[in-house]
Design a protein around this motif. Structure first.
Motif, PDB file in Angstrom:
ATOM      1  N   GLN A   1      -5.485   1.190   4.112  1.00 28.24           N
ATOM      2  CA  GLN A   1      -4.696   2.419   4.043  1.00 28.24           C
ATOM      3  C   GLN A   1      -5.118   3.130   2.762  1.00 28.24           C
ATOM      4  OE1 GLN A   1      -0.619   1.104   4.178  1.00 28.24           O
ATOM      5  NE2 GLN A   1      -0.948  -0.092   6.029  1.00 28.24           N
ATOM      6  N   VAL A   2      -5.790   4.243   2.912  1.00 26.66           N
ATOM      7  CA  VAL A   2      -6.432   4.915   1.781  1.00 26.66           C
ATOM      8  C   VAL A   2      -5.746   6.247   1.497  1.00 26.66           C
ATOM      9  CG1 VAL A   2      -8.586   5.852   0.879  1.00 26.66           C
ATOM     10  CG2 VAL A   2      -8.635   3.848   2.400  1.00 26.66           C
ATOM     11  N   SER A   3      -5.411   6.473   0.238  1.00 24.55           N
ATOM     12  CA  SER A   3      -4.870   7.762  -0.206  1.00 24.55           C
ATOM     13  C   SER A   3      -5.873   8.385  -1.169  1.00 24.55           C
ATOM     14  CB  SER A   3      -3.519   7.579  -0.897  1.00 24.55           C
ATOM     15  OG  SER A   3      -2.563   7.048  -0.003  1.00 24.55           O
ATOM     16  N   ALA A   4      -6.364   9.569  -0.832  1.00 30.83           N
ATOM     17  CA  ALA A   4      -7.362  10.258  -1.649  1.00 30.83           C
ATOM     18  C   ALA A   4      -6.936  11.705  -1.875  1.00 30.83           C
ATOM     19  CB  ALA A   4      -8.729  10.203  -0.971  1.00 30.83           C
ATOM     20  N   ASP A   5      -7.572  12.353  -2.841  1.00 32.89           N
ATOM     21  CA  ASP A   5      -7.274  13.757  -3.178  1.00 32.89           C
ATOM     22  C   ASP A   5      -5.793  13.946  -3.502  1.00 32.89           C
ATOM     23  OD1 ASP A   5      -9.977  14.320  -2.464  1.00 32.89           O
ATOM     24  OD2 ASP A   5      -9.379  14.537  -0.366  1.00 32.89           O
ATOM     25  N   VAL A   6      -5.210  12.974  -4.210  1.00 32.15           N
ATOM     26  CA  VAL A   6      -3.793  13.032  -4.538  1.00 32.15           C
ATOM     27  C   VAL A   6      -3.578  13.940  -5.739  1.00 32.15           C
ATOM     28  CG1 VAL A   6      -1.762  11.674  -5.186  1.00 32.15           C
ATOM     29  CG2 VAL A   6      -3.484  10.696  -3.659  1.00 32.15           C
ATOM     30  N   ASP A   7      -2.520  14.741  -5.714  1.00 32.01           N
ATOM     31  CA  ASP A   7      -2.169  15.613  -6.829  1.00 32.01           C
ATOM     32  C   ASP A   7      -2.004  14.770  -8.095  1.00 32.01           C
ATOM     33  OD1 ASP A   7      -0.515  18.549  -7.270  1.00 32.01           O
ATOM     34  OD2 ASP A   7      -0.106  16.934  -8.690  1.00 32.01           O
ATOM     35  N   PRO A   8      -2.656  15.150  -9.217  1.00 29.69           N
ATOM     36  CA  PRO A   8      -2.548  14.352 -10.452  1.00 29.69           C
ATOM     37  C   PRO A   8      -1.113  14.160 -10.921  1.00 29.69           C
ATOM     38  CG  PRO A   8      -4.307  15.953 -10.649  1.00 29.69           C
ATOM     39  CD  PRO A   8      -3.571  16.294  -9.388  1.00 29.69           C
ATOM     40  N   ASP A   9      -0.234  15.134 -10.625  1.00 33.58           N
ATOM     41  CA  ASP A   9       1.161  15.021 -11.024  1.00 33.58           C
ATOM     42  C   ASP A   9       1.990  14.210 -10.029  1.00 33.58           C
ATOM     43  OD1 ASP A   9       1.199  16.306 -13.470  1.00 33.58           O
ATOM     44  OD2 ASP A   9       1.406  18.290 -12.578  1.00 33.58           O
ATOM     45  N   TYR A  10       1.366  13.817  -8.925  1.00 31.79           N
ATOM     46  CA  TYR A  10       2.030  12.960  -7.946  1.00 31.79           C
ATOM     47  C   TYR A  10       3.313  13.607  -7.421  1.00 31.79           C
ATOM     48  CZ  TYR A  10       1.532   8.305  -5.912  1.00 31.79           C
ATOM     49  OH  TYR A  10       1.279   7.265  -5.060  1.00 31.79           O
ATOM     50  N   VAL A  11       3.214  14.891  -7.054  1.00 29.34           N
ATOM     51  CA  VAL A  11       4.371  15.660  -6.619  1.00 29.34           C
ATOM     52  C   VAL A  11       4.790  15.237  -5.220  1.00 29.34           C
ATOM     53  CG1 VAL A  11       5.260  17.971  -6.158  1.00 29.34           C
ATOM     54  CG2 VAL A  11       3.633  17.610  -8.028  1.00 29.34           C
ATOM     55  N   GLU A  12       6.070  14.922  -5.049  1.00 31.31           N
ATOM     56  CA  GLU A  12       6.610  14.584  -3.732  1.00 31.31           C
ATOM     57  C   GLU A  12       6.348  15.748  -2.771  1.00 31.31           C
ATOM     58  OE1 GLU A  12       9.181  12.294  -0.969  1.00 31.31           O
ATOM     59  OE2 GLU A  12       8.431  11.749  -2.948  1.00 31.31           O
ATOM     60  N   GLY A  13       5.781  15.457  -1.601  1.00 32.91           N
ATOM     61  CA  GLY A  13       5.510  16.471  -0.597  1.00 32.91           C
ATOM     62  C   GLY A  13       4.168  17.156  -0.739  1.00 32.91           C
ATOM     63  N   SER A  14       3.438  16.909  -1.842  1.00 36.01           N
ATOM     64  CA  SER A  14       2.125  17.527  -2.005  1.00 36.01           C
ATOM     65  C   SER A  14       1.127  16.884  -1.035  1.00 36.01           C
ATOM     66  CB  SER A  14       1.637  17.373  -3.452  1.00 36.01           C
ATOM     67  OG  SER A  14       1.547  16.006  -3.811  1.00 36.01           O
ATOM     68  N   PRO A  15       0.129  17.640  -0.571  1.00 41.98           N
ATOM     69  CA  PRO A  15      -0.794  17.107   0.443  1.00 41.98           C
ATOM     70  C   PRO A  15      -1.788  16.111  -0.149  1.00 41.98           C
ATOM     71  CG  PRO A  15      -1.444  19.322  -0.175  1.00 41.98           C
ATOM     72  CD  PRO A  15      -0.142  19.064  -0.873  1.00 41.98           C
ATOM     73  N   LEU A  16      -2.141  15.129   0.639  1.00 41.00           N
ATOM     74  CA  LEU A  16      -3.184  14.175   0.283  1.00 41.00           C
ATOM     75  C   LEU A  16      -3.972  13.835   1.539  1.00 41.00           C
ATOM     76  CD1 LEU A  16      -2.355  11.009   1.334  1.00 41.00           C
ATOM     77  CD2 LEU A  16      -0.621  11.354  -0.402  1.00 41.00           C
ATOM     78  N   THR A  17      -5.135  13.234   1.345  1.00 36.25           N
ATOM     79  CA  THR A  17      -5.936  12.764   2.473  1.00 36.25           C
ATOM     80  C   THR A  17      -5.631  11.293   2.703  1.00 36.25           C
ATOM     81  OG1 THR A  17      -7.712  14.342   2.019  1.00 36.25           O
ATOM     82  CG2 THR A  17      -8.262  12.425   3.364  1.00 36.25           C
ATOM     83  N   TYR A  18      -5.137  10.987   3.890  1.00 41.27           N
ATOM     84  CA  TYR A  18      -4.889   9.598   4.256  1.00 41.27           C
ATOM     85  C   TYR A  18      -5.965   9.159   5.252  1.00 41.27           C
ATOM     86  CZ  TYR A  18      -2.965   5.400   6.333  1.00 41.27           C
ATOM     87  OH  TYR A  18      -2.820   4.117   6.781  1.00 41.27           O
ATOM     88  N   LEU A  19      -6.580   8.015   4.968  1.00 43.73           N
ATOM     89  CA  LEU A  19      -7.605   7.484   5.863  1.00 43.73           C
ATOM     90  C   LEU A  19      -7.220   6.079   6.298  1.00 43.73           C
ATOM     91  CD1 LEU A  19     -11.362   7.851   5.925  1.00 43.73           C
ATOM     92  CD2 LEU A  19     -10.500   5.508   5.692  1.00 43.73           C
ATOM     93  N   HIS A  20      -7.240   5.844   7.592  1.00 44.32           N
ATOM     94  CA  HIS A  20      -7.014   4.520   8.167  1.00 44.32           C
ATOM     95  C   HIS A  20      -8.377   4.004   8.588  1.00 44.32           C
ATOM     96  CE1 HIS A  20      -4.685   1.374  10.175  1.00 44.32           C
ATOM     97  NE2 HIS A  20      -5.504   1.486  11.198  1.00 44.32           N
ATOM     98  N   GLY A  21      -8.865   2.992   7.843  1.00 46.51           N
ATOM     99  CA  GLY A  21     -10.221   2.572   8.134  1.00 46.51           C
ATOM    100  C   GLY A  21     -10.604   1.301   7.412  1.00 46.51           C
ATOM    101  N   VAL A  22     -11.887   1.198   7.065  1.00 45.17           N
ATOM    102  CA  VAL A  22     -12.428  -0.005   6.438  1.00 45.17           C
ATOM    103  C   VAL A  22     -13.457   0.386   5.390  1.00 45.17           C
ATOM    104  CG1 VAL A  22     -12.052  -1.463   8.467  1.00 45.17           C
ATOM    105  CG2 VAL A  22     -14.228  -0.224   8.204  1.00 45.17           C
TER     106      VAL A  22
END
Length: 288
Positions: free
Chosen positions: A183-204
């Motif tokens: 379960q991968v979280s990428a391109d996360v907002d540096p301030d870690y704002v609730e509701g801000s968009p991120l890229t989630y990847l389900h993979g290997v």
């Protein structure tokens, strides 16, 4: 890190009428802006930018009791117009500046934050440091909103939409660490704002030279050092608690900073209903 965060809070108050260069402050404190922002948001539950706005509007509210015109106050706190200042003020206090001048409130005060380190040491963290060459994360990606607690329904729906055969196919493609389905979280907002968009990847994870099928998304991961935290228990609450503990316990006690890059959860074992799991949390780090 606790001392640096307290100095940052003091500098924010000293620069409420101007812009504080967070990057320069971080460099002077021997850390990075990325790490500083992530630690602040994790420990306080709010983005650094939101705290600055709340403190500005707290002090600005006191200025409204003086005779200064509204534009002068707006400019004093870094706003180019009374309209922009009014929007920021209302977002914090729930009322317009004119309402405060007329009625005196109501106001919502943001006190100055102070950080304290409580040393307990009764919950050892199962952690290892791993150096990894560049690799690829491949799978199925989606843009989803960040959610700090509970099961993220957007991620849940994304995974549920994949057929069982696709999960099996991905597992067979895994060739390197982190192991298994990820379960991968990428391109996360540096301030870690609730509701801000991120890229989630389900993979290997696969080696950097692996050819990727056209129907799969790819995240290229640079070589570097990773802190790997192991958690076992109720899912996802135990994992989320461990996330918070990295900021409150591990990073303040160890000579490592977070660096930009994806965060990765490897599910090693799970119950049939997925209410319990053994997981590894991989965070990209660098020496402090």
């Amino acid at each position: 890190m606790i001392a640096e965060l307290n100095r940052l809070v003091e500098q924010i108050d000293a620069h409420l009428s101007g812009d504080l260069d967070i990057g320069a402050f971080a460099a002077g404190a021997g850390t990075t802006e990325y790490h500083l922002r992530r630690m602040f948001s994790t420990l306080t539950g709010m983005p650094l930018s939101e705290y600055v706005r709340r403190r500005r509007m707290t002090i600005a509210a006191a200025d409204l009791t003086e005779a200064d015109d509204l534009l002068s106050i707006a400019v004093r706190y870094g706003y180019g117009s009374t309209e922009a200042f009014g929007r920021a003020f209302r977002a914090v206090h729930g009322v317009r500046p004119a309402d405060v001048r007329r009625d005196g409130g109501p106001l919502r005060t943001q006190p100055q934050i102070r950080f304290h380190l409580t040393v307990e040491g009764n919950t050892p963290m199962d952690t290892r440091i791993v150096d990894r060459p560049a690799f690829r994360l491949i799978g199925h990606a989606a843009r989803v909103p960040l959610q700090h607690e509970g099961v993220n329904p957007h991620i849940q729906a994304h995974i549920a939409a994949l057929p069982v055969s696709e999960h099996d196919r991905l597992k067979r493609m895994s060739t390197t660490e982190p192991p298994g389905l990820l379960q991968v979280s990428a391109d996360v907002d540096p301030d870690y704002v609730e509701g801000s968009p991120l890229t989630y990847l389900h993979g290997v994870a696969v080696s950097a030279d692996t050819e990727v099928p056209d129907d799969l998304d790819v995240i290229e991961v640079e070589g570097g050092t990773w802190a790997v935290f192991r958690a076992e228990g109720a899912y996802p609450s135990t994992l989320q608690t461990m996330w918070a503990a990295t900021a409150t316990d591990w990073f303040p006690s160890n000579p490592w900073n977070l660096r930009p890059g994806p965060s990765i959860v490897s599910v090693l074992e799970r119950s049939p209903d997925f209410r319990a799991a053994t997981c590894e949390l991989w965070l990209p780090v660098e020496r402090a």
